[in-house]
Design an enzyme around this catalytic site. Sequence first.
Site, PDB file in Angstrom:
ATOM      1  N   GLY A 185       0.683  -1.205   0.018  1.00 30.78           N
ATOM      2  CA  GLY A 185      -0.019  -0.089   0.123  1.00 30.78           C
ATOM      3  C   GLY A 185       0.700   1.206  -0.128  1.00 30.78           C
ATOM      4  O   GLY A 185       1.972   1.462  -0.831  1.00 30.78           O
ATOM      5  N   GLY A 186       0.489   2.336   0.639  1.00 30.44           N
ATOM      6  CA  GLY A 186       1.140   3.348   0.549  1.00 30.44           C
ATOM      7  C   GLY A 186       2.398   3.283   1.375  1.00 30.44           C
ATOM      8  O   GLY A 186       3.396   4.290   0.999  1.00 30.44           O
ATOM      9  N   GLY A 420      21.940  11.648 -31.698  1.00 31.81           N
ATOM     10  CA  GLY A 420      21.280  12.479 -30.421  1.00 31.81           C
ATOM     11  C   GLY A 420      21.872  11.570 -29.198  1.00 31.81           C
ATOM     12  O   GLY A 420      22.167  12.327 -27.967  1.00 31.81           O
ATOM     13  N   ALA A 421      21.997  10.323 -29.122  1.00 30.94           N
ATOM     14  CA  ALA A 421      22.576   9.648 -28.198  1.00 30.94           C
ATOM     15  C   ALA A 421      23.864  10.205 -27.612  1.00 30.94           C
ATOM     16  O   ALA A 421      24.397  10.241 -26.423  1.00 30.94           O
ATOM     17  CB  ALA A 421      22.688   8.003 -28.301  1.00 30.94           C
TER      18      ALA A 421
END
Length: 530
Positions: A185-186, A420-421
């Site tokens: 859960g949280g 771009g890499a």
Amino acid sequence: MTVLNDVAQVSARLSGGRGCVAELRGIRARALAGPGGEATAAQHARGKLTARERIGLLLDPESFCEVGQLRRHRATGFGLEAKRPYTDGVVTGWGTVEGRTVFVYAHDFRIFGGALGEAHAAKIHKIMDMAIAAGAPLVSLNDGAGARIQEGVCALAGYGGIFQRNTRASGVIPQISVMLGPCAGGAAYSPALTDFVFMVRDTSQMFITGPDVVRAVTGEEVTHNGLGGAGVHAETSGVCHFAYDDEETCLAEVRYLLSLLPPNNRQFPPRVRCADPHTRRSKVLADLVPADGSRPYDMARVVEELVDDGEYLEVHERWARNIICALARLDGQVVGIVANQPQVLAGVLDIGASEKAARFVQMCDAFNIPLITLLDVPGFLPGVDQEHGGIIRHGAKLLYAYCNASVPRISLVLRKAYGGAYIVMDSQSIGADLTYAWPANEIAVMGAEGAADVVFRRQIADAEDPEAMRARMVKEYRAELMHPYYAAERGLVDDVIDPAETREVLVRSLAMLQAKNADLPSRKHGNPPQ
């Protein structure tokens, strides 16, 4: 008579004081013993240590100073008023790791299943505040069943206080979460907010909704480990940075990680004496990396050859394995290494690799750890799944992290760096302090074969022998734009170096950059891509 009365009163006070001390010792003994031998045996039967046993393994012997040992909850209803154990299910305090102060809290699964209530949360809040104020690392040893249901919203508010402090401490002190049991859960969000997450296989799990809820909502059948075990989070989700087979090994590695980190963002990681000469030549490097850019090799062996004594700690070793992120030492100084791994997916950048490296770069920058980037990257991974999954957005995270980093930054092109890499992997144009390359490097928009197909498409199509023409154009493009000294001639690479001298070059460069002072623009904070 008065004197006799005074003596009697002093004697009574002394007797009463001794009685109070005896009472205190009895209370402490009960607090240290916890719920008893049967509960301890049950914990051991699950393959798990107790909270105090774990703290004993984490901290230096006899260094632990406990805070809030006598704290008890004040909740009523559902039988809680009849069960008020000391510590309220969490052991908190501070000690040392290799002589350096570290704060710690450890859930005691034997008490309320380690579930968090109001008093339990208040103890954690206090120790977190103390860690931030003292400027020392915080380690949480997690083994709890989530919020204490009987305390309702007060328990949930306790988690809110933890999350707020996790965020306030982010980038200020190192925060390490060690998962040694269930975390559902949280409660799972606190570890997710910290710098590093350790897990133990088979005994620790993390998930937002458990197998029963998953089955009820989706009809899927899954075990606790299949849903959120160490293997899943170390290999698939990337939530877990380190996974080990037992608690003893796990906690020993936490100690090792702490030895590589500074206590806070105002200090530097500890430097150690190094017996490995910084002038050591590594002739084997030229043989480890094939000249043929299409042939794979193990970048981990290159890292081993460069760093002190071949020792390094790889972060997220089993997730996004096409990139390596590791902490190591060069001439005794801690460095962060980001390196493409040609052995996996040819070392391309994809969504997972971009996220992994971006987070690592941010951590190193936050804690004054210089960055060394080893490039051998053919580009970003093409494909519909990558584009639809947001490779633009995720790749921008790595670009942002590098551009925003103010620590010393050195990049080295081992073999190829395309498109771009190349820019994203800490090129000179985005702020690398020094950029080097080996003699066989190729830096270009794309590989020669792909470039020839685009640039000389018409000539190849019109030729009598298209294949021969294509081969000639590929050779011509490579000779003109991809020769090893093209980038150096244009000032985009500071020097082309002999691979055997790489370690010495890196050490000398780091020494020069040690006093680097980067002025950043005034702002509340940036808005990085999400």
